[in-house]
Design an enzyme around this catalytic site. Structure first.
Site, PDB file in Angstrom:
ATOM      1  N   ALA A   1       1.147  -1.432   0.260  1.00 21.42           N
ATOM      2  CA  ALA A   1       0.190  -0.110   0.153  1.00 21.42           C
ATOM      3  C   ALA A   1       0.982   1.075  -0.197  1.00 21.42           C
ATOM      4  O   ALA A   1       0.840   2.055  -0.860  1.00 21.42           O
ATOM      5  CB  ALA A   1      -1.078   0.415   1.295  1.00 21.42           C
ATOM      6  N   CYS A   2       1.782   1.195   1.088  1.00 17.77           N
ATOM      7  CA  CYS A   2       2.184   3.071   1.267  1.00 17.77           C
ATOM      8  C   CYS A   2       3.502   2.428   0.501  1.00 17.77           C
ATOM      9  O   CYS A   2       4.002   4.670  -0.113  1.00 17.77           O
ATOM     10  CB  CYS A   2       2.252   2.925   3.037  1.00 17.77           C
ATOM     11  SG  CYS A   2       0.505   3.578   4.339  1.00 17.77           S
ATOM     12  N   VAL A   3       3.921   2.011   0.221  1.00 20.55           N
ATOM     13  CA  VAL A   3       4.598   1.737  -1.109  1.00 20.55           C
ATOM     14  C   VAL A   3       4.093   2.025  -2.361  1.00 20.55           C
ATOM     15  O   VAL A   3       4.295   2.958  -3.508  1.00 20.55           O
ATOM     16  CB  VAL A   3       6.284   1.082  -0.596  1.00 20.55           C
ATOM     17  CG1 VAL A   3       7.214   1.073  -1.866  1.00 20.55           C
ATOM     18  CG2 VAL A   3       6.951   1.077   0.322  1.00 20.55           C
TER      19      VAL A   3
END
Length: 208
Positions: free
Chosen positions: A115-117
């Protein structure tokens, strides 16, 4: 730049996303200590070659904790941009910090890969940016989901690399004396057998 182009320090900025202990606890795609070591090596590489670094964190006061201490030690002058969105690209301040570096190629690493990458990588690619992902400095929930996220980013146009390949791409020639000692020390500290070999070679050339 293209996937076949070699980067120089002037081409790129490093973006570290959610390098926080609370998220490292959830990482199951690789050894956590190795992932932290790889992220530190990447941050030290950025410092050694004067590459801009943008750090973003999320939920640092309620779940994830602050930027991990060894990274704070390497990047004492960098203030993390706190955000609520999973996607850094959907946070005005974080996106502005990345765009503000003015560098054509963005080099991403962090937690969690799924997700956050991957979300800001996909968004940056859609906006026309060149993106590289330091795969061995990214951690996912499981090996399978980590690989799937890497594949999705690669299929969208991101170039996968490793922290060591990135460092060697920046150094390019061990006779470049300005960065030799810094680059060598990073490999010695984080490069496993390669680092041991560099120490051995120095001892053979200049015996203690």
């Amino acid at each position: 730049m293209t996937a076949t182009s070699l980067l120089t320090p002037a081409d790129c900025a490093v973006v570290l996303v959610d390098e926080q202990a609370g998220l490292a606890f959830a990482t199951g795609s690789a050894d956590r200590q190795a992932l932290r070591s790889n992220a530190i090596a990447l941050a030290r590489t950025a410092r050694a070659f004067d590459i801009p670094v943008v750090v973003s964190t999320s939920a640092s006061k309620v779940y994830s904790g602050p930027l991990m201490p060894p990274l704070r030690a390497v990047l004492p002058e960098v203030t993390p941009v706190e955000r609520r969105n999973m996607n850094l690209w959907e946070d005005d301040a974080a996106k502005a910090a990345v765009i503000g570096t003015g560098r054509p190629t963005l080099v991403f690493a962090g937690l969690l890969t799924e997700a956050c990458v991957s979300f800001p990588v996909l968004s940056a690619l859609k906006d026309g940016h060149e993106v590289r992902v330091v795969a061995d400095a990214c951690g996912g929930l499981t090996p399978e989901s980590h690989r799937a996220a890497l594949q999705r980013m690669q299929q969208a146009g991101a170039v996968l690399t490793s922290w060591l390949q990135f460092l060697l791409e920046m150094q390019r020639d061990w006779t470049r004396h300005d960065t030799y000692e810094a680059a060598r020390s990073i490999v010695v500290d984080h490069g496993g057998g390669y680092g041991i070999g560099l120490d051995y070679a120095r001892d053979m050339i200049h015996p203690a």
